[in-house]
Design an enzyme around this catalytic site. Structure first.
Site, PDB file in Angstrom:
ATOM      1  N   ASP A 121      18.515  -7.244 -18.646  1.00 37.22           N
ATOM      2  CA  ASP A 121      17.176  -6.922 -18.135  1.00 37.22           C
ATOM      3  C   ASP A 121      16.931  -5.416 -18.197  1.00 37.22           C
ATOM      4  OD1 ASP A 121      16.290  -9.477 -17.611  1.00 37.22           O
ATOM      5  OD2 ASP A 121      15.632  -9.006 -15.572  1.00 37.22           O
ATOM      6  N   ASP A 179      29.062  -0.436 -13.613  1.00 34.36           N
ATOM      7  CA  ASP A 179      28.169   0.534 -12.959  1.00 34.36           C
ATOM      8  C   ASP A 179      27.872   1.701 -13.898  1.00 34.36           C
ATOM      9  OD1 ASP A 179      30.869   1.195 -12.719  1.00 34.36           O
ATOM     10  OD2 ASP A 179      30.708   1.957 -10.669  1.00 34.36           O
ATOM     11  N   ASP A 234      23.459 -10.623 -17.226  1.00 37.28           N
ATOM     12  CA  ASP A 234      22.119 -10.923 -16.716  1.00 37.28           C
ATOM     13  C   ASP A 234      21.434  -9.617 -16.323  1.00 37.28           C
ATOM     14  OD1 ASP A 234      19.939 -12.443 -15.671  1.00 37.28           O
ATOM     15  OD2 ASP A 234      20.746 -12.116 -13.658  1.00 37.28           O
ATOM     16  N   TYR A 280      28.224 -17.795 -11.993  1.00 37.64           N
ATOM     17  CA  TYR A 280      27.089 -18.717 -12.051  1.00 37.64           C
ATOM     18  C   TYR A 280      27.527 -20.165 -11.854  1.00 37.64           C
ATOM     19  CZ  TYR A 280      23.238 -15.706 -13.598  1.00 37.64           C
ATOM     20  OH  TYR A 280      22.236 -14.787 -13.669  1.00 37.64           O
ATOM     21  N   LYS A 307      34.475  -4.914 -14.618  1.00 39.21           N
ATOM     22  CA  LYS A 307      34.708  -4.190 -13.363  1.00 39.21           C
ATOM     23  C   LYS A 307      36.193  -4.327 -13.055  1.00 39.21           C
ATOM     24  CE  LYS A 307      33.136  -1.916  -9.773  1.00 39.21           C
ATOM     25  NZ  LYS A 307      32.582  -0.542  -9.884  1.00 39.21           N
TER      26      LYS A 307
HETATM   27  C1  IPM Z   1      18.040 -15.149 -17.588  1.00 41.24           C
HETATM   28  C2  IPM Z   1      17.457 -15.550 -16.253  1.00 41.24           C
HETATM   29  C3  IPM Z   1      18.280 -16.704 -15.686  1.00 41.24           C
HETATM   30  C4  IPM Z   1      19.692 -16.201 -15.469  1.00 41.24           C
HETATM   31  C5  IPM Z   1      17.723 -17.314 -14.376  1.00 41.24           C
HETATM   32  C6  IPM Z   1      16.286 -17.713 -14.534  1.00 41.24           C
HETATM   33  C7  IPM Z   1      18.551 -18.466 -13.900  1.00 41.24           C
HETATM   34  O1  IPM Z   1      17.412 -14.469 -15.386  1.00 41.24           O
HETATM   35  O2  IPM Z   1      18.037 -15.968 -18.503  1.00 41.24           O
HETATM   36  O3  IPM Z   1      18.500 -14.011 -17.700  1.00 41.24           O
HETATM   37  O4  IPM Z   1      19.996 -15.611 -14.423  1.00 41.24           O
HETATM   38  O5  IPM Z   1      20.518 -16.375 -16.361  1.00 41.24           O
HETATM   39 MG    MG Z   2      18.027 -12.640 -16.243  1.00 45.15          MG
END
Ligand code: IPM
Ligand code: MG
Length: 367
Positions: A256, A228, A252, A144, A195
């Site tokens: 999710d 993975d 990240d 990042y 990884k």
């Molecule tokens: C999160 C979001 C952010 C990230 C984006 C919006 C930059 O997806 O907080 O997980 O990738 O960290």
């Molecule tokens: Mg995110």
């Protein structure tokens, strides 16, 4: 501790609606416990672009600096989607906030109450007891922020883009410490995700985590998993995990995935803890719900405020050291939801209530 100074950044979409409810709850907790709540509101995200020309105005940063912690709503929406990626509300507010305050430790609980298993896309027989895990994501390093990061036109006319994935041992050690502390307070099992069969940064990650845990927390059961496989295992049997520990981009993606298997984004909170300490010598941090701005229901009073409320509870826990108050809020949310008062996202087509009514029901349980 008598005054809690909080920077309030409601942002866009459902942010302001759910924030209003969370502030009511914080107000009640403060009043009941002889604390003064000093909130300072500031613009962030799309609304800040509209009003001040940028997603994170200087004035908002100053408001944050003057506070002990940041309570963040959500940012973004269709209105700003056509902006160049670097100027989009999410990227142009969250990433600089993380960097500015060195918010290196992202803590995302993956919690699904047994009463809500039907909200999960996983078959309920796989998660009869719901889900209870935590993802610890390194938040200020890796691909990042690594430099160089650029797009260039090559001599042959082709175009090349470059991101740099970089980690220092010290960065890995400090996030491992957060993983250890989290695991200690729970099931004492830490699964580090990398990884290491491909990436140099992951080889260093695995060695550093292994050495650090061995030297500092031999009581923690440490395992390693390739990313993975971790993605697959999360969908197969999430409860094999207690605490997941991983680098920025893997975190990240996995967080999710964890969020979706936990049913509703409306229930998930998060904390991003910084290197610096606040007036109470506790970590400065940013607290935000995992869900987004939900433009489809924004302004309708339908959004689930629980994620924002639970984020405020995490703030009381980590930045104000008030585990007692955090526990009370978490219990009130759990009791309210399991007793059947629910917003549309967790009502399974049954009777549902609006944002404010949900907040009132939780307030009532807090007394
Ligand atoms: C999160 C979001 C952010 C990230 C984006 C919006 C930059 O997806 O907080 O997980 O990738 O960290
Ligand atoms: Mg995110």
């Amino acid at each position: 501790m008598d005054t809690l100074k909080i920077a309030v950044l409601p942002g866009d979409g459902i942010g302001p609606e759910v924030m209003a409810v969370a502030l009511k709850i914080l107000g009640r907790m403060a009043a009941k416990n002889g604390l003064a709540l000093e909130t300072a509101e500031a613009d962030v995200g799309g609304i800040a672009i509209d009003r001040h020309g940028k997603a994170l105005p200087e004035a908002s940063l100053e408001t944050c600096s003057a506070a002990d912690a940041i309570l963040f709503g959500s940012v973004g929406g269709p209105k700003w989607e056509s902006l160049p990626p670097k100027e989009q509300p999410e990227r142009a507010s969250l990433l600089p906030l993380r960097k500015h305050f060195s918010l290196f430790a992202n803590i995302r609980p993956g919690l699904l109450y047994p009463q809500l298993v039907d909200a999960s896309p996983l078959k309920s027989e796989r998660i009869p007891e719901g889900i209870d895990m935590v993802c610890i994501r390194e938040l200020t390093g890796g691909i990042y922020f690594g430099q160089p990061k650029e797009t260039t036109t090559l001599p042959d006319g082709d175009v090349q883009a470059l991101d740099t994935m970089v980690y220092r041992k010290s960065e890995i050690e400090r996030i491992t410490e957060v993983g250890i502390r989290t695991a200690r307070a729970r099931g004492k099992r830490l699964c580090s995700v990398d990884k290491a069969n491909v990436l140099e940064t992951s080889v260093l990650w695995r060695k550093t985590v292994t050495d650090y845990v061995k030297a500092n927390a031999p009581e923690i059961e440490l395992t390693h998993m390739y990313v993975d496989n971790a993605a697959m295992q999360l969908a197969r049997d999430p409860n094999q995990f207690d605490v997941l520990l991983t680098e920025n981009m893997f975190g990240d993606i996995l967080s999710d995935e964890m969020a979706v298997i936990c049913g509703s984004l409306g229930m998930l909170s998060s904390a991003s803890l910084g290197l610096t300490h606040n007036r109470f010598d506790l970590p400065y941090g940013l607290y935000e719900p995992a869900g987004g701005t939900a433009p489809d229901i924004a302004g309708k009073g339908l959004a689930n405020p629980c994620a924002q409320i639970l984020s405020a509870a995490m703030m009381l826990r980590f930045s104000f050291g008030r585990n007692d108050l955090a526990d009370q809020i978490e219990k009130a949310v759990r009791d309210t939801v399991t007793a059947g008062t629910r917003t549309g996202d967790i009502a399974f087509g049954g009777k549902s209530v609006g944002t404010e009514e949900m907040g009132e029901a939780i307030l009532q349980r807090l007394g």
